[in-house]
Write a protein that holds these residues in place. Structure first.
Motif, PDB file in Angstrom:
ATOM      1  N   PRO A  25       0.827  -1.216   0.000  1.00 58.88           N
ATOM      2  CA  PRO A  25       0.000   0.000   0.000  1.00 58.88           C
ATOM      3  C   PRO A  25       0.860   1.265   0.000  1.00 58.88           C
ATOM      4  O   PRO A  25       0.928   1.999   0.992  1.00 58.88           O
ATOM      5  CB  PRO A  25      -0.815  -0.138   1.286  1.00 58.88           C
ATOM      6  CG  PRO A  25       0.069  -0.916   2.206  1.00 58.88           C
ATOM      7  CD  PRO A  25       0.798  -1.891   1.310  1.00 58.88           C
ATOM      8  N   VAL A  26       1.539   1.492  -1.116  1.00 55.98           N
ATOM      9  CA  VAL A  26       2.447   2.628  -1.274  1.00 55.98           C
ATOM     10  C   VAL A  26       2.103   3.316  -2.595  1.00 55.98           C
ATOM     11  O   VAL A  26       1.900   2.650  -3.612  1.00 55.98           O
ATOM     12  CB  VAL A  26       3.916   2.163  -1.296  1.00 55.98           C
ATOM     13  CG1 VAL A  26       4.854   3.328  -1.596  1.00 55.98           C
ATOM     14  CG2 VAL A  26       4.288   1.494   0.026  1.00 55.98           C
ATOM     15  N   GLN A  27       2.061   4.647  -2.597  1.00 59.94           N
ATOM     16  CA  GLN A  27       1.801   5.383  -3.832  1.00 59.94           C
ATOM     17  C   GLN A  27       3.099   5.546  -4.607  1.00 59.94           C
ATOM     18  O   GLN A  27       4.094   6.049  -4.083  1.00 59.94           O
ATOM     19  CB  GLN A  27       1.198   6.752  -3.543  1.00 59.94           C
ATOM     20  CG  GLN A  27       0.854   7.532  -4.807  1.00 59.94           C
ATOM     21  CD  GLN A  27       0.053   8.781  -4.530  1.00 59.94           C
ATOM     22  OE1 GLN A  27      -0.285   9.070  -3.394  1.00 59.94           O
ATOM     23  NE2 GLN A  27      -0.266   9.529  -5.570  1.00 59.94           N
ATOM     24  N   ARG A  39      -5.520   1.298  -7.239  1.00 59.55           N
ATOM     25  CA  ARG A  39      -5.944   1.554  -5.875  1.00 59.55           C
ATOM     26  C   ARG A  39      -6.757   0.354  -5.399  1.00 59.55           C
ATOM     27  O   ARG A  39      -7.528  -0.234  -6.162  1.00 59.55           O
ATOM     28  CB  ARG A  39      -6.779   2.833  -5.768  1.00 59.55           C
ATOM     29  CG  ARG A  39      -5.974   4.098  -6.087  1.00 59.55           C
ATOM     30  CD  ARG A  39      -6.821   5.348  -5.999  1.00 59.55           C
ATOM     31  NE  ARG A  39      -7.297   5.610  -4.648  1.00 59.55           N
ATOM     32  CZ  ARG A  39      -6.589   6.212  -3.695  1.00 59.55           C
ATOM     33  NH1 ARG A  39      -5.358   6.614  -3.940  1.00 59.55           N
ATOM     34  NH2 ARG A  39      -7.110   6.430  -2.500  1.00 59.55           N
ATOM     35  N   MET A  40      -6.577   0.004  -4.118  1.00 63.37           N
ATOM     36  CA  MET A  40      -7.288  -1.140  -3.548  1.00 63.37           C
ATOM     37  C   MET A  40      -7.689  -0.825  -2.119  1.00 63.37           C
ATOM     38  O   MET A  40      -7.169   0.119  -1.508  1.00 63.37           O
ATOM     39  CB  MET A  40      -6.403  -2.393  -3.581  1.00 63.37           C
ATOM     40  CG  MET A  40      -6.022  -2.865  -4.969  1.00 63.37           C
ATOM     41  SD  MET A  40      -4.988  -4.353  -4.951  1.00 63.37           S
ATOM     42  CE  MET A  40      -6.162  -5.567  -4.331  1.00 63.37           C
ATOM     43  N   ARG A  41      -8.595  -1.613  -1.601  1.00 64.05           N
ATOM     44  CA  ARG A  41      -9.013  -1.452  -0.208  1.00 64.05           C
ATOM     45  C   ARG A  41      -8.205  -2.408   0.684  1.00 64.05           C
ATOM     46  O   ARG A  41      -8.017  -3.574   0.344  1.00 64.05           O
ATOM     47  CB  ARG A  41     -10.512  -1.725  -0.047  1.00 64.05           C
ATOM     48  CG  ARG A  41     -11.362  -0.682  -0.758  1.00 64.05           C
ATOM     49  CD  ARG A  41     -12.826  -0.780  -0.375  1.00 64.05           C
ATOM     50  NE  ARG A  41     -13.611   0.225  -1.078  1.00 64.05           N
ATOM     51  CZ  ARG A  41     -13.709   1.497  -0.694  1.00 64.05           C
ATOM     52  NH1 ARG A  41     -13.073   1.901   0.399  1.00 64.05           N
ATOM     53  NH2 ARG A  41     -14.434   2.346  -1.398  1.00 64.05           N
ATOM     54  N   ASP A  42      -7.754  -1.880   1.824  1.00 60.39           N
ATOM     55  CA  ASP A  42      -6.996  -2.711   2.747  1.00 60.39           C
ATOM     56  C   ASP A  42      -7.926  -3.479   3.672  1.00 60.39           C
ATOM     57  O   ASP A  42      -9.155  -3.439   3.525  1.00 60.39           O
ATOM     58  CB  ASP A  42      -5.983  -1.876   3.527  1.00 60.39           C
ATOM     59  CG  ASP A  42      -6.632  -0.858   4.458  1.00 60.39           C
ATOM     60  OD1 ASP A  42      -7.863  -0.949   4.693  1.00 60.39           O
ATOM     61  OD2 ASP A  42      -5.914   0.023   4.962  1.00 60.39           O
ATOM     62  N   SER A  49      -3.476   3.636  -2.602  1.00 60.81           N
ATOM     63  CA  SER A  49      -2.677   3.327  -3.780  1.00 60.81           C
ATOM     64  C   SER A  49      -1.788   2.127  -3.479  1.00 60.81           C
ATOM     65  O   SER A  49      -1.348   1.931  -2.340  1.00 60.81           O
ATOM     66  CB  SER A  49      -1.811   4.525  -4.156  1.00 60.81           C
ATOM     67  OG  SER A  49      -2.599   5.633  -4.526  1.00 60.81           O
ATOM     68  N   VAL A  50      -1.523   1.331  -4.505  1.00 60.96           N
ATOM     69  CA  VAL A  50      -0.641   0.173  -4.333  1.00 60.96           C
ATOM     70  C   VAL A  50       0.383   0.143  -5.457  1.00 60.96           C
ATOM     71  O   VAL A  50       0.138   0.629  -6.560  1.00 60.96           O
ATOM     72  CB  VAL A  50      -1.425  -1.153  -4.304  1.00 60.96           C
ATOM     73  CG1 VAL A  50      -2.316  -1.226  -3.076  1.00 60.96           C
ATOM     74  CG2 VAL A  50      -2.246  -1.343  -5.564  1.00 60.96           C
ATOM     75  N   MET A  51       1.550  -0.402  -5.153  1.00 61.88           N
ATOM     76  CA  MET A  51       2.611  -0.551  -6.161  1.00 61.88           C
ATOM     77  C   MET A  51       3.512  -1.706  -5.751  1.00 61.88           C
ATOM     78  O   MET A  51       3.475  -2.177  -4.605  1.00 61.88           O
ATOM     79  CB  MET A  51       3.442   0.725  -6.287  1.00 61.88           C
ATOM     80  CG  MET A  51       4.319   1.025  -5.074  1.00 61.88           C
ATOM     81  SD  MET A  51       5.560   2.335  -5.298  1.00 61.88           S
ATOM     82  CE  MET A  51       6.785   1.525  -6.332  1.00 61.88           C
ATOM     83  N   HIS A  52       4.344  -2.131  -6.680  1.00 68.26           N
ATOM     84  CA  HIS A  52       5.347  -3.148  -6.374  1.00 68.26           C
ATOM     85  C   HIS A  52       6.581  -2.454  -5.796  1.00 68.26           C
ATOM     86  O   HIS A  52       7.646  -2.407  -6.413  1.00 68.26           O
ATOM     87  CB  HIS A  52       5.683  -3.965  -7.609  1.00 68.26           C
ATOM     88  CG  HIS A  52       4.736  -5.086  -7.855  1.00 68.26           C
ATOM     89  ND1 HIS A  52       4.627  -6.163  -7.000  1.00 68.26           N
ATOM     90  CD2 HIS A  52       3.819  -5.296  -8.834  1.00 68.26           C
ATOM     91  CE1 HIS A  52       3.713  -7.000  -7.454  1.00 68.26           C
ATOM     92  NE2 HIS A  52       3.196  -6.491  -8.554  1.00 68.26           N
ATOM     93  N   ALA A  53       6.416  -1.943  -4.579  1.00 65.17           N
ATOM     94  CA  ALA A  53       7.487  -1.181  -3.944  1.00 65.17           C
ATOM     95  C   ALA A  53       8.597  -2.064  -3.394  1.00 65.17           C
ATOM     96  O   ALA A  53       9.598  -1.552  -2.898  1.00 65.17           O
ATOM     97  CB  ALA A  53       6.911  -0.320  -2.813  1.00 65.17           C
ATOM     98  N   CYS A  54       8.432  -3.381  -3.481  1.00 64.87           N
ATOM     99  CA  CYS A  54       9.507  -4.273  -3.033  1.00 64.87           C
ATOM    100  C   CYS A  54      10.073  -5.091  -4.184  1.00 64.87           C
ATOM    101  O   CYS A  54      10.843  -6.020  -3.970  1.00 64.87           O
ATOM    102  CB  CYS A  54       9.011  -5.182  -1.917  1.00 64.87           C
ATOM    103  SG  CYS A  54      10.332  -5.747  -0.816  1.00 64.87           S
ATOM    104  N   GLY A  55       9.648  -4.776  -5.407  1.00 63.89           N
ATOM    105  CA  GLY A  55      10.248  -5.425  -6.566  1.00 63.89           C
ATOM    106  C   GLY A  55       9.726  -6.803  -6.889  1.00 63.89           C
ATOM    107  O   GLY A  55      10.339  -7.542  -7.666  1.00 63.89           O
ATOM    108  N   HIS A  56       8.566  -7.174  -6.326  1.00 66.77           N
ATOM    109  CA  HIS A  56       8.074  -8.516  -6.581  1.00 66.77           C
ATOM    110  C   HIS A  56       7.639  -8.717  -8.030  1.00 66.77           C
ATOM    111  O   HIS A  56       7.583  -9.854  -8.506  1.00 66.77           O
ATOM    112  CB  HIS A  56       6.926  -8.842  -5.614  1.00 66.77           C
ATOM    113  CG  HIS A  56       7.344  -8.885  -4.182  1.00 66.77           C
ATOM    114  ND1 HIS A  56       6.487  -9.255  -3.161  1.00 66.77           N
ATOM    115  CD2 HIS A  56       8.532  -8.604  -3.584  1.00 66.77           C
ATOM    116  CE1 HIS A  56       7.121  -9.199  -1.999  1.00 66.77           C
ATOM    117  NE2 HIS A  56       8.372  -8.793  -2.235  1.00 66.77           N
ATOM    118  N   GLY A 334       8.139   4.654  -2.344  1.00 63.16           N
ATOM    119  CA  GLY A 334       7.373   4.998  -3.535  1.00 63.16           C
ATOM    120  C   GLY A 334       8.251   5.325  -4.724  1.00 63.16           C
ATOM    121  O   GLY A 334       7.794   5.300  -5.868  1.00 63.16           O
ATOM    122  N   GLY A 335       9.525   5.631  -4.475  1.00 60.86           N
ATOM    123  CA  GLY A 335      10.447   5.962  -5.549  1.00 60.86           C
ATOM    124  C   GLY A 335      11.313   4.805  -6.008  1.00 60.86           C
ATOM    125  O   GLY A 335      12.226   4.989  -6.815  1.00 60.86           O
TER     126      GLY A 335
END
Length: 372
Positions: A25-27, A39-42, A49-56, A334-335
Motif C-alpha cells: 500500500p504505497v503510492q 488503488r485497492m481497499r486494505d 494506492s498500491v505498487m510493487h514497492a519491493c520489486g516482486h 514509492g520511488g
C-alpha cells in the motif's frame, strides 16, 4: 492465491525456484510511464494506492524468464524443476499458507529450494551468504484503552495519547540501552492512530510495532522488554489503562544452508565477475525479513536465498562518488525503480545458474539425496 508448476525432465534431483508476487500500500512516485495507478481497499476498508514497492514484479518476471530458459535448454540437464509463485510474503503468511494448503501434495517434493530478492544495490551486483541471511521479524498491534473526556477536562480522562507518547519514547530505549552494541536489533513504531477532533480526548489509541533481530537470544530479550514496558505504562496510568498487545505477523530467521550455498558459490564465481560490481559471496545479512525459508524448513530440506541489485549503474556510481547511496530509494519506497534490463539479466542468470548447479553437476548429488 499462489501458483505452482513443475517440469519433469528425466531422472535427477528436484529443485524448487520461488518468486513472491504481492504488492504494497504505497503510492508510486517514480514518474515512470508504467507507474502503478492501481488503488485497492486494505483490511480495514480504506482505499489506498498500491505498487510493487519491493520489486516482486521483477521477481515474477525473472522466474518466468528462468523457467523459459531452463525449458528450452532441457537437453542440458536432468531432474525436475518446481516453480512457486507465492502470495502474501509481506504479511509473512504466503509460504505457510501454500504449505498448509497441500503444496507438496500437488507438486513433487523438492530436494533443494532456491529464492532471491532484488535490492537497491547497483544493477549487476549479485550475492550470497552462508548461515543467517535475513532477520527475524515480529509485528504487533498495541491497543491502549483509556477513558474519553472533553479537552477542557483532561483530569476526567485516562489519556491514551499521552500514554502512547510515553510508550514510543520508552520503547526506543530497549535498543539503545538494553541490547548489546554487538547484537543486531531494530524496533520501529510504524503507525499510530488516535482521536478525530482536537477538542476530544479519545477513548483509545493504536500503535503498530515492528521488531527485527538476527539471533534468538536478542529476539527474546527485545520481546520481553517490550512486554515489560507496556505493562509498566499501564500501571503508571493508575491501573485503569488497559493495554492489549496482539501479534500480527512473525517471520522466522532465514538461514542459508552451508553446503548448498557453497555449491552455488562455485557456480556464481564462474557466471559473474567478482567484486563490488559483480558477485559477492559475503553479502551482509539483510535487516529485512523473508518467509521463503518456510518452504524448505516445513519439509526439512536445505535452501539458499540470493540477492541482486537493481539500481541504474550510472545513478549508483554518481551517488557513490558523492557519498549518497543511502539516499537511493529502496524497497518499500514509492520511488523504488529498477534498471529493468540489467536487473532482469542478473536475476535470470542467478536463478538458472543456481538450478543448474544441482541439475547438471553430478558432483553435487550428495547434497540432494538427504545426506546433508
Amino acid at each position: 492465491h499462489g501458483l505452482a508448476a513443475y517440469l519433469r525432465n528425466g531422472p535427477g534431483p528436484t529443485i524448487l525456484l520461488r518468486a513472491d508476487m504481492d504488492a504494497l500500500p504505497v503510492q508510486e512516485t517514480t514518474g515512470l510511464p508504467y507507474a502503478s495507478r492501481v488503488r485497492m481497499r486494505d483490511q480495514d476498508g480504506a482505499e489506498k494506492s498500491v505498487m510493487h514497492a519491493c520489486g516482486h514484479d521483477m521477481h515474477v518476471t525473472a522466474l518466468l524468464a528462468a523457467a523459459d530458459t531452463l525449458a528450452r535448454a532441457r537437453r542440458a540437464w536432468s531432474g525436475t524443476l518446481v516453480l512457486v509463485f507465492q502470495p502474501a510474503e509481506e504479511r509473512a503468511t504466503g509460504a505457510r499458507d501454500m504449505v498448509d494448503d497441500g503444496l507438496y501434495e500437488k507438486v513433487p517434493v523438492p530436494d533443494v529450494a532456491i529464492g532471491a530478492h532484488v535490492t537497491p544495490y547497483r544493477a549487476g551486483v549479485i550475492g550470497t551468504r552462508r548461515g543467517v541471511a535475513a532477520s527475524a521479524a515480529d509485528s504487533f498491534l498495541l491497543t491502549l484503552h483509556g477513558r474519553s473526556a472533553h479537552a477542557s477536562a483532561p483530569h476526567a480522562s485516562i489519556d491514551p495519547i499521552v500514554a502512547s507518547a510515553s510508550l514510543i519514547l520508552r520503547l526506543q530505549t530497549i535498543i539503545s540501552r538494553e541490547v548489546a552494541p554487538s547484537s543486531f536489533a531494530v524496533l520501529t513504531i510504524g503507525a499510530i492512530h488516535a482521536g478525530d477532533r482536537e477538542n476530544i480526548i479519545p477513548a483509545s489509541s493504536t500503535l503498530k510495532i515492528n521488531i527485527r533481530s538476527q539471533d534468538s537470544e536478542t529476539r527474546d530479550k527485545v520481546l520481553g522488554s517490550m512486554k515489560r514496558i507496556v505493562e509498566a505504562e499501564a500501571r503508571a496510568a493508575g491501573g485503569e489503562l488497559e493495554c492489549v498487545l496482539t501479534p500480527t505477523t512473525s517471520f522466522p530467521l532465514l538461514v542459508n544452508d552451508e553446503r548448498v550455498t557453497a555449491a552455488i558459490e562455485e557456480t556464481f564465481c564462474q557466471l559473474f565477475p567478482p567484486g563490488n560490481s559483480g558477485y559477492n559471496k559475503h553479502m551482509p545479512c539483510m535487516s529485512m525479513s523473508e518467509d521463503f525459508g518456510i518452504l524448505a524448513s516445513s519439509i526439512g530440506i536445505p535452501s539458499c536465498f540470493f540477492l541482486y541489485g537493481g539500481t541504474d549503474p550510472e545513478v549508483w556510481d554518481q551517488m557513490e562518488k558523492e557519498g549518497r547511496t543511502g539516499e537511493i530509494p529502496g524497497n518499500h519506497s514509492g520511488g523504488f525503480k529498477l534498471d529493468v534490463e540489467r536487473t532482469l539479466k542478473t536475476a535470470v542468470d542467478g536463478y538458472v545458474g543456481a538450478a543448474l548447479t544441482f541439475l547438471v553437476a553430478r558432483e553435487n548429488d550428495e547434497l540432494v539425496k538427504g545426506k546433508m
